[in-house]
Design an enzyme around this catalytic site. Structure first.
Site, mmCIF file in Angstrom:
data_model
loop_
_atom_site.group_PDB
_atom_site.id
_atom_site.type_symbol
_atom_site.label_atom_id
_atom_site.label_comp_id
_atom_site.label_asym_id
_atom_site.label_seq_id
_atom_site.Cartn_x
_atom_site.Cartn_y
_atom_site.Cartn_z
ATOM 1 N N PHE A 180 20.772 5.509 1.928
ATOM 2 C CA PHE A 180 19.405 6.022 1.978
ATOM 3 C C PHE A 180 18.473 5.356 0.974
ATOM 4 O O PHE A 180 17.258 5.580 1.013
ATOM 5 C CB PHE A 180 19.400 7.543 1.848
ATOM 6 C CG PHE A 180 20.229 8.219 2.919
ATOM 7 C CD1 PHE A 180 20.307 7.668 4.190
ATOM 8 C CD2 PHE A 180 20.960 9.363 2.650
ATOM 9 C CE1 PHE A 180 21.084 8.258 5.182
ATOM 10 C CE2 PHE A 180 21.742 9.961 3.627
ATOM 11 C CZ PHE A 180 21.801 9.406 4.899
ATOM 12 N N GLU B 161 12.962 9.679 -0.459
ATOM 13 C CA GLU B 161 13.530 8.635 -1.304
ATOM 14 C C GLU B 161 12.460 7.684 -1.829
ATOM 15 O O GLU B 161 12.599 7.131 -2.929
ATOM 16 C CB GLU B 161 14.595 7.849 -0.532
ATOM 17 C CG GLU B 161 15.821 8.660 -0.146
ATOM 18 C CD GLU B 161 15.639 9.524 1.104
ATOM 19 O OE1 GLU B 161 14.574 9.430 1.753
ATOM 20 O OE2 GLU B 161 16.561 10.289 1.435
ATOM 21 N N ARG C 22 31.813 8.625 -7.962
ATOM 22 C CA ARG C 22 30.590 9.442 -7.981
ATOM 23 C C ARG C 22 30.740 10.591 -8.977
ATOM 24 O O ARG C 22 29.780 10.981 -9.641
ATOM 25 C CB ARG C 22 30.212 9.935 -6.588
ATOM 26 C CG ARG C 22 31.241 10.791 -5.917
ATOM 27 C CD ARG C 22 30.735 11.299 -4.558
ATOM 28 N NE ARG C 22 31.794 11.954 -3.820
ATOM 29 C CZ ARG C 22 31.649 13.067 -3.107
ATOM 30 N NH1 ARG C 22 30.480 13.654 -3.024
ATOM 31 N NH2 ARG C 22 32.670 13.579 -2.456
ATOM 32 N N ASN D 132 -13.741 3.966 3.171
ATOM 33 C CA ASN D 132 -14.782 3.020 3.619
ATOM 34 C C ASN D 132 -14.690 2.724 5.119
ATOM 35 O O ASN D 132 -15.356 1.828 5.613
ATOM 36 C CB ASN D 132 -14.770 1.743 2.762
ATOM 37 C CG ASN D 132 -13.511 0.930 2.928
ATOM 38 O OD1 ASN D 132 -12.800 1.030 3.937
ATOM 39 N ND2 ASN D 132 -13.215 0.109 1.938
ATOM 40 N N HIS E 10 -12.848 -8.086 6.021
ATOM 41 C CA HIS E 10 -11.738 -7.698 5.145
ATOM 42 C C HIS E 10 -11.084 -8.941 4.549
ATOM 43 O O HIS E 10 -10.769 -9.888 5.255
ATOM 44 C CB HIS E 10 -10.685 -6.894 5.907
ATOM 45 C CG HIS E 10 -9.545 -6.446 5.027
ATOM 46 N ND1 HIS E 10 -9.559 -5.243 4.360
ATOM 47 C CD2 HIS E 10 -8.393 -7.067 4.670
ATOM 48 C CE1 HIS E 10 -8.454 -5.133 3.648
ATOM 49 N NE2 HIS E 10 -7.726 -6.223 3.813
ATOM 50 N N LEU F 138 0.816 -1.218 0.000
ATOM 51 C CA LEU F 138 0.000 0.000 0.000
ATOM 52 C C LEU F 138 0.851 1.270 0.000
ATOM 53 O O LEU F 138 1.984 1.284 0.467
ATOM 54 C CB LEU F 138 -0.959 -0.025 1.189
ATOM 55 C CG LEU F 138 -2.049 -1.095 1.058
ATOM 56 C CD1 LEU F 138 -2.832 -1.242 2.360
ATOM 57 C CD2 LEU F 138 -2.995 -0.758 -0.083
#
Lengths: 619, 619
Positions: B390, B365, B318, B186, B261, B126
């Site tokens: 991260f 992120e 980098r 709901n 449910h 979710l």
């Protein structure tokens, strides 16, 4: 509301001196280290000067005092300021501050860690200190019932993290009037302006909509700060002080300049700045002290009676988790959290028995893990549960719990393709890899209800991050009720002197290994079966014996992707072994779909027939 | 605002019939499967009936049509409703819906996946569909500049996820008027009432504070729904339709009941319910069609010129990432995202050259990775970067990107203890384990600037989740500029026929291995040095040769915790090897602190002297 100005001129002057000292020391230590975040410290120096001088009730000489307030720097990069605070209150010396900050071997690390006794948790991954503070405040309000207050300093940049809103939402929901958040709205993030810059009104509306009182102030107005903090402590709910500040405040050359994030001042600039701020000070701040805490009157735990199961009965390990959790609930320090799926993880079996020690975190796994970390700060033994797959949502929090050396227990249910029809989004298939890689972690994956309950009982007192993986479906109870299952151990379920191959599983695959061994036995092949219920630490001795006894023929079977899970754990353990062995690794190599557990395990090649084939091929 | 009621009675009747069909079909397929979430489907059936009949502009016969709207079920468990929609619009047959839902081999899985051509991304974890929708809407508004609209159906429970607020914040910030979110309020979550139940006003205030228009409606009032969706499409910013609904709506026996449910109706109840809803229908909905999209007039890419480096020059990988990113930016489909640290990850080198294809995600992120997934739905090639540590914040999103078979590139900088003074909170030390365990992933870890740039160039067109690990500090360029670095390959940096041990590293440890090999050579021990820049897939042939040539003496060195990283990758690759070998595994076994890179690598036992000692011990 107009700020009440209760401070006289002398008090204001004194607070100003403290603030100047905090600024000076933030500059000095970071310049000496040639590393760190002075500008992010300067913006919050006035907030902290008032906070430590007049509001934080803390016996700095006794950080273990149960009545102490809590002070958390959610913006952990402002460590120069935090350590300057520790100097100001006499917790550390000026020399330690200036000479050791960020150096090898120092406890004054680049970002705060509990290597310092006044630091509750490691911060530095933004948006975590506040959710942890919510956990501490939950303990204060609902469990300890002590008047300590939790003060959290946040940066403005970190309010972009959803976890901040999970935290404020829970703070509001649980009415945490013992929590005050100070947001240092200095307008500048690392690489430029923050999203909201100085739009304090939007911050205010967000905070209020999430159920907290918002107080907007000029974060450099000492009287306004004092008033806000006083009102926060008296509030009937959680308060967020939104302080408009200037990054680099106090050093005009760098104030409000975008290119000054995370950069120490060069020595010459530092010297000028320190001079302009009035030079080095050694002010010792004596702030308010906590009232003595009443003696802990927690009820003595009743004797632990773990649930008992009948051998052969089909019991899901998630059910055993719930049963065992309820049983260990006789310990008054056991607290349970769940992410709105307690009827699936079976944490609800605890809740029914001990509703006062259950906290519903709704679907916010980050806040759930953070709350667990906060609760263990106060000495509780939190168990937090959701689907194994959904702990991935909180992985940064689990990682940081490892850095904090937090003692927490996590239970991930619905692991692997075994769950069946719900499909891959609900299947934990990378959790063993992720959890094993957490520093100091323990990873457990029982195959039956008895071993699950025994492991839950041990998790209560184990150090570090403890992860238990449970299974959705019911599978036969394999062990007698009083069998011991030490962490780091394993079980030999089938075995003798003439074993030609060892079948190694954990959790659901142990059952497949047993069925495969039966089939192999009827074909005249003796197969050893090992239940590696303790994935980390691993029972190396058992594996060495298996290598020796079978001529090095190992088959590892796991309901997990092939990388980093049980097979890797076995291989890592045997990496430097002199005796040769060959390991056939059965794992979930493709993307699963929906289906029945058996269909999906067969498809993945971790079912009985695949194990039989692998064993046959190896002998 | 009073809802405008533009629908006549006949239209309302027709919409009611469609809604009834969606309900009936949601019940039928889940009851037949004996699994699924009918009640969560019933609550949103009216919303979807109006949406597909009158608002979603979609050519269902041509899901690849660039002008189609997008429809995302962030509440993926409402898959019965989504598949009922697909039947209603003629995309799938009634038979496929009812006979195959949730069955093995079916594309109608328990939660939606892109196995269905009308599904953009997998949902079911979710709080992810909405952030992905934000990514698609970013593409629509800023890149495609096409009038398609993104419609996202969310559950109310999932608004507890912080990621939802990261998403709405970005939707507001970027003014995504082409995004409409329908929240099916709901009131009931999985195990009971949601936190806010039917407190629509609090939802409204939160949504508005996060910069979106909120429209509160009765989610079963077809005219009100139609009006809200029409207003949403015309809005000047993102809209959230907050629909008060009843879980199980349409089946009075289970309406608004907490214990329903995720439970299919038993056959007898299902039969009664279907009858009461008017029986099975085969209505074919023909909704609005998209306007034809203009031909794609994207400019042809200029020839790629990767950056060039001088051998021996010290260049951080980098930096090479940033340089290469800027170079591959000649491709008009390359889009870059960063989590407010682009000056650290060096993504800003792209931004300077191609500001129109850079999206700042601030410190969120989760939203960053979700936006990358959304952008690739529209055919773009997103690169998203932050510190390696991260990405753990977005691990669930990376996991789900794997389930979605999304093609994205991630770059994690500041890996390992090599970063030095910032301390463990900033050190990616579990990222290799976590990223390797993602289904279908590629994991790359270059040791120098040349190989880094070459790998970035390949990441543009690679399938799946591609993760690049980069290093903070500057280390010598090891390779000539035109050297090829195929994914799945490796490099032999030192080696001959009389090698007695193989030193295997990746990234920064390659440099330590080279220095160790030099030291060993001067002591008369020939050591092979292998650069395993491709951690997944791994160059097994190179490892086999090393085992064969050195008598099985391997030393693997990694700036990562010992579990699941480079060492495990090597071991997994060689698990079933017949020839014996012994692997000495040097990795970061304790919790690091602050210090210089060399101090910390030495402390961890991955520095030059530790490698030399391990090699000596092995020979």
């Amino acid at each position: 509301m107009e700020a009440e100005r209760t401070l006289d001129e002398e008090q204001l002057t004194q607070l100003g001196e403290v603030a100047a000292q905090l600024r000076v020391d933030s500059i000095r230590c970071s310049t000496r280290a040639a590393s760190g975040h002075p500008t992010s410290s300067l913006s919050a120096a006035d907030l902290l000067a008032v906070l430590i001088s007049r509001h934080v009730r803390y016996d700095w000489a006794e950080p273990g005092n149960r009545a102490n307030d809590h002070l958390i720097f959610s913006k952990g990069h402002a460590s120069p300021l935090l350590y300057a605070v520790f100097k100001a209150v006499g917790a550390i010396s000026d020399q330690e501050l200036v000479d050791t900050y960020r150096r090898f071997g120092s406890r004054l690390q680049g970002h705060p860690t509990p290597a310092l006794p006044w630091v509750d948790v490691a911060t530095g991954s933004l948006g975590q200190g506040l959710p942890v503070g919510v956990g501490i405040a939950l303990a204060g309000r609902y469990l300890d019932q002590l008047p300590y207050h939790v003060w959290v300093l946040c940066g403005d940049s970190e309010t972009a993290e959803g976890s901040v809103w999970e935290a404020l939402d829970k703070a509001g929901h649980y009415g945490l009037r013992n929590l005050t958040v100070l947001v240092d709205v200095n307008r500048l993030g690392q690489r430029g302006p923050t999203e909201l810059e100085w739009d304090l009104d939007t911050y205010r509306r967000r905070v209020e909509a999430f159920g907290c009182q918002a107080i907007v102030i000029d974060g450099h107005d000492l009287a306004a700060i004092d008033d806000a903090l006083g009102r926060a402590r008296q509030a009937t709910g959680p308060t967020v002080v939104l302080a408009r500040t200037v990054k680099g405040k106090g050093v005009p050359e760098i104030e409000n300049k975008p290119d000054w994030h995370g950069k120490p001042l060069k020595p010459d600039l530092a010297e000028r700045a320190v001079d302009a701020l009035g030079g080095v000070r050694q002010i010792r701040v004596t702030g308010p002290q906590p009232e003595p805490a009443p003696p802990t009157g927690a009820p003595a735990a009743q004797p632990l009676e773990l649930p008992r199961y009948d051998r052969g009965a089909k019991v899901a390990t998630r059910n055993a988790y719930g049963d065992a959790l309820r049983a260990v609930g006789v310990r008054p320090d056991v607290v349970v959290l769940d992410g709105e799926v307690s009827d699936s993880t079976r944490a609800d079996r605890f809740t029914d028995a001990h509703p006062d020690r259950y906290f519903e975190m709704f679907i916010s796994e980050q806040q759930m893990v953070a709350a667990a970390v906060g609760l263990q700060v106060r000495g509780y033994r939190p168990f937090a549960s959701t689907f194994a797959a959904f702990f991935s949502r909180a992985y940064d929090f689990v990682r940081m719990a490892g850095v904090s050396r937090a003692d927490i227990a996590l239970s991930g249910s619905h692991a692997g393709v075994e769950i069946g029809a719900d499909g891959p989004s609900q299947m934990g298939l990378e959790d063993l890899a992720a959890m094993r890689a957490v520093q100091g972690s323990t990873v457990l994956y029982p195959s039956d209800a008895v071993s699950c309950a025994a492991l839950v009982a041990q998790m209560v007192d184990r150090k570090g991050v403890n992860y238990l993986r449970t299974t959705r479906g019911g599978h036969p109870v394999l062990y007698d009720n009083d069998e011991p299952f030490p962490v780091g151990g394993s079980k030999l379920l089938r075995g003798g002197d003439d074993d030609r191959v060892a079948l190694i599983g954990a959790g659901v695959t142990v059952h497949n290994c047993l069925a495969a061994a039966d089939e192999l036995a009827s074909a005249g092949i003796n197969a050893r079966v090992i239940d590696l219920y303790s994935v980390k630490p691993l029972d190396r001795e058992r594996l060495l014996a298996a290598v020796r006894d079978t001529g090095g023929r190992l088959v590892v079977v796991e309901d997990h992707y092939p990388e980093g899970g049980l097979g890797s754990a076995v291989l890592e353990s045997l990496a430097d072994l002199a005796e040769p062995f060959r390991l056939t690794h059965l794992a979930v190599r493709g993307l699963p779909t929906s289906g029945t557990p058996t269909e999906l395990m067969d498809q993945a090649g971790i079912g009985v027939s695949a194990i039989v084939a692998a064993a046959r091929a190896s002998v």
